[in-house]
Design an enzyme around this catalytic site. Structure first.
Site, mmCIF file in Angstrom:
data_model
loop_
_atom_site.group_PDB
_atom_site.id
_atom_site.type_symbol
_atom_site.label_atom_id
_atom_site.label_comp_id
_atom_site.label_asym_id
_atom_site.label_seq_id
_atom_site.Cartn_x
_atom_site.Cartn_y
_atom_site.Cartn_z
ATOM 1 N N HIS A 6 0.831 -1.210 0.000
ATOM 2 C CA HIS A 6 0.000 0.000 0.000
ATOM 3 C C HIS A 6 0.864 1.258 0.000
ATOM 4 C CE1 HIS A 6 -3.774 2.130 1.896
ATOM 5 N NE2 HIS A 6 -3.349 2.721 0.794
ATOM 6 N N HIS A 8 1.209 5.086 -2.203
ATOM 7 C CA HIS A 8 0.662 5.999 -3.211
ATOM 8 C C HIS A 8 1.748 7.000 -3.604
ATOM 9 C CE1 HIS A 8 -3.337 4.479 -2.437
ATOM 10 N NE2 HIS A 8 -3.274 4.804 -1.162
ATOM 11 N N ARG A 70 -1.856 8.769 -6.083
ATOM 12 C CA ARG A 70 -2.324 9.347 -4.816
ATOM 13 C C ARG A 70 -3.832 9.149 -4.695
ATOM 14 N NH1 ARG A 70 -0.323 15.129 -2.712
ATOM 15 N NH2 ARG A 70 -1.071 14.870 -0.589
ATOM 16 N N HIS A 177 -10.649 1.605 -1.963
ATOM 17 C CA HIS A 177 -10.032 2.841 -1.474
ATOM 18 C C HIS A 177 -10.813 4.048 -1.960
ATOM 19 C CE1 HIS A 177 -7.053 5.443 0.188
ATOM 20 N NE2 HIS A 177 -6.128 4.505 0.320
ATOM 21 N N TYR A 193 -11.893 7.508 4.904
ATOM 22 C CA TYR A 193 -11.131 6.298 4.563
ATOM 23 C C TYR A 193 -11.550 5.133 5.473
ATOM 24 C CZ TYR A 193 -7.568 8.708 1.638
ATOM 25 O OH TYR A 193 -6.888 9.393 0.668
ATOM 26 N N HIS A 222 -5.963 0.242 5.576
ATOM 27 C CA HIS A 222 -6.042 0.850 6.902
ATOM 28 C C HIS A 222 -6.479 -0.200 7.922
ATOM 29 C CE1 HIS A 222 -7.382 3.641 3.644
ATOM 30 N NE2 HIS A 222 -6.183 4.101 3.935
ATOM 31 N N GLU A 283 1.329 2.652 3.694
ATOM 32 C CA GLU A 283 0.786 3.876 3.081
ATOM 33 C C GLU A 283 1.749 5.047 3.303
ATOM 34 O OE1 GLU A 283 -3.323 4.783 4.044
ATOM 35 O OE2 GLU A 283 -3.571 5.841 2.173
ATOM 36 N N ARG A 289 2.361 11.725 8.663
ATOM 37 C CA ARG A 289 3.758 11.875 8.276
ATOM 38 C C ARG A 289 4.701 12.166 9.428
ATOM 39 N NH1 ARG A 289 3.374 14.329 2.160
ATOM 40 N NH2 ARG A 289 1.562 13.089 1.608
#
Lengths: 340, 340
Positions: A6, A8, A70, A177, A193, A222, A283, A289
């Site tokens: 996973h 993007h 993305r 998704h 999500y 997720h 992800e 982040r």
């Protein structure tokens, strides 16, 4: 080998967003021309990855990422099907370039040109193009192309069957998704999500989709949304509804990634969901982040949580590698081609 | 003392449903009169509880249930605000009768006469009536009166502030609880409920509602939806968004119940969420009614999971009893009145 199922392309060069902005401008002002296809140099693509996904993958020990455009930018609700077709083309072509530049690091999964109210013909065409011409091994399927209005049919409805037939024919799985939310109730990565993941799983419990398509496979990202945390609820609901055991009705076809950003969540996932149904994913670079001050590590460094569990080698290998071969059968051929 | 903060009157005598059906018939055929208020005898009410909630509470060792009308039957999307006003009156009056018959076992929480597009004036009136005249100690607030269309403002929007002002004035908390779903994507108890819990929590992270209302309190049911399982995601999202720590911004005002129907889920909840924020709940008789063949116990016998955790007495007492006094300040006075 460590395979992240996973990832993007969240760090694509700015030209991609310029193209998208050109699309949006042309929607707002139809006298404007459609934007030209984005052009970026190989060096720009390399630069967008070397300091981000590739750097982090090397640091974390991830060998290969199953990589798609993305997710939040798919935004199928913007414009018409024609908008989505051009946008999916541009995004998927860019993923193909990434995979061409870094064949040992990235394998492609495509975005579909879904559009609210549209049928799936264009999506099927793009899926065929991406698999047969670009060498992709899967797709991202948006159960709510409206972006938070949820006015499509459930994933178990016959509306979706044409793409499932194509998925079975091509032997590719779909990650369920959604994209960005234009519903102010739903924060994209914090609610929409996760809700979509939970919603899809419950839809799969309710219907006989996998009786109609025994080899159809979905990854619910997720960590499966709320599902593993409420595993007793789902087992109990299926039982009250006189549905088969989840192991029989859903878990032959539905898989969860490990995008759960703390150790207790990963522990729960691995405790309640069979190992065969768990695929390593992070992800990264994605929704979260930052660095967790409690651990000193990135929240999304999910490999660390799994490493911390002290799993036996067989279990580790399933989660990090071999389950992905089962879910993405085309992956093995890709790896063999690289090795040659 | 063991207090279950989450019980609904799912077993009400059939006369209540007859009234509701009369409402629906009058909506479909306006020449029909509004239905007469439901009348049922005390014996009928007793019979509806003695073999169900009361029997199970005694067996499980639950002393008191904070009791509200059946959540799935609120169905605020049916008819007009006038429909919802009459329905809420009928349902709340029946809860008051239950509490009058069994003052040691049940304390009331009200359903509001919400209606899509309506303001909250009627809800405020009903809340005042239920607290001041019927002795209720809280309310169920539906963040999506449309029943799965999610077209209301987020819970942090000023639209909701009038009811928050009244909640603060009356010192009563709200359980965030949706009702049935008329969106075929969302199974009510398997998706819509859980999604709403997750959605509400993320809304609370995004805004400064609790700066405006420092004493406002919400219970997010069903163990907080997906939130504890994804606690790292929520901590990380708040951090990326430069929001305060969740402990500071949300957890002074938001509480989770224990309606999580398996031991690993309860373990996770108690591991990641501060004890002060957890209130025992089972939602019995509710969404999941069967017996788990793996344990031989009802899925919703959540007390057994907590008992199995070997908590120290102080922690147990907070979860089973004293946290409820903090969240529902009017509860203590009710108990004192009973003891007299």
């Amino acid at each position: 080998m460590i395979i992240d199922c996973h990832g993007h392309y969240t760090t694509a060069p700015a030209e991609l967003q310029t193209f998208r902005q050109g699309q949006i401008s042309a929607l707002e002002n139809p006298s404007l021309p459609d934007p030209p296809n984005p052009t970026m140099s190989d060096d720009e693509i390399r630069a967008s990855l070397e300091g981000a996904q590739l750097k982090l993958s090397r640091e974390r020990g991830i060998d290969l990422t199953i990589f798609s455009p993305r997710a939040s930018a798919m935004a199928h609700h913007i414009g018409t099907e024609k908008t989505s077709v051009a946008w999916a083309h541009a995004c998927n072509d860019l993923i193909a370039r990434v995979c061409g530049l870094y064949p040992e690091n990235f394998v492609g999964v495509c975005q579909l040109p879904q559009s609210p109210g549209a049928d799936l013909k264009a999506s099927i065409r793009e899926l065929e193009r991406c698999v047969n011409e670009l060498g992709f091994i899967g797709l991202n399927l948006n159960p709510d192309p409206s972006g938070g209005m949820w006015n499509s049919a459930p994933l178990t409805d016959k509306f979706w069957y044409p793409i499932y037939e194509k998925m079975v024919e091509l032997d590719v799985p779909a990650m369920v998704h959604v994209s960005s939310s234009c519903n102010p109730n739903f924060h994209a990565t914090g609610a929409h999500y996760i809700n979509a993941d939970t919603t899809a799983f419950m839809q799969f419990i309710q219907a006989d989709l996998f009786r109609d398509f025994p080899t159809l496979r979905f990854i619910i990202p997720h960590g499966g949304g709320a599902v593993p945390y409420h595993w007793g609820r789902y087992r109990g609901l299926a039982q009250d509804m006189k549905r088969p055991l989840l192991e029989e009705s859903v878990l032959k076809n539905v898989f969860f990634d490990t995008c759960v950003y703390h150790l207790p969540g990963i522990e729960l996932l691995l405790e309640v969901i069979p190992t065969e149904n768990i695929l390593f994913g992070s992800e990264m670079v994605g929704a979260v982040r930052g660095i967790d001050p409690r651990t000193g590590n990135n929240y999304d460094d999910t490999k660390k949580y799994i490493d911390a569990m002290g799993l036996d080698d067989a279990t580790r290998r399933k989660i990090f590698e071999t389950n992905a071969y089962h879910v993405y059968p085309r992956l093995k051929a890709k790896l063999a081609a690289i090795a040659r």
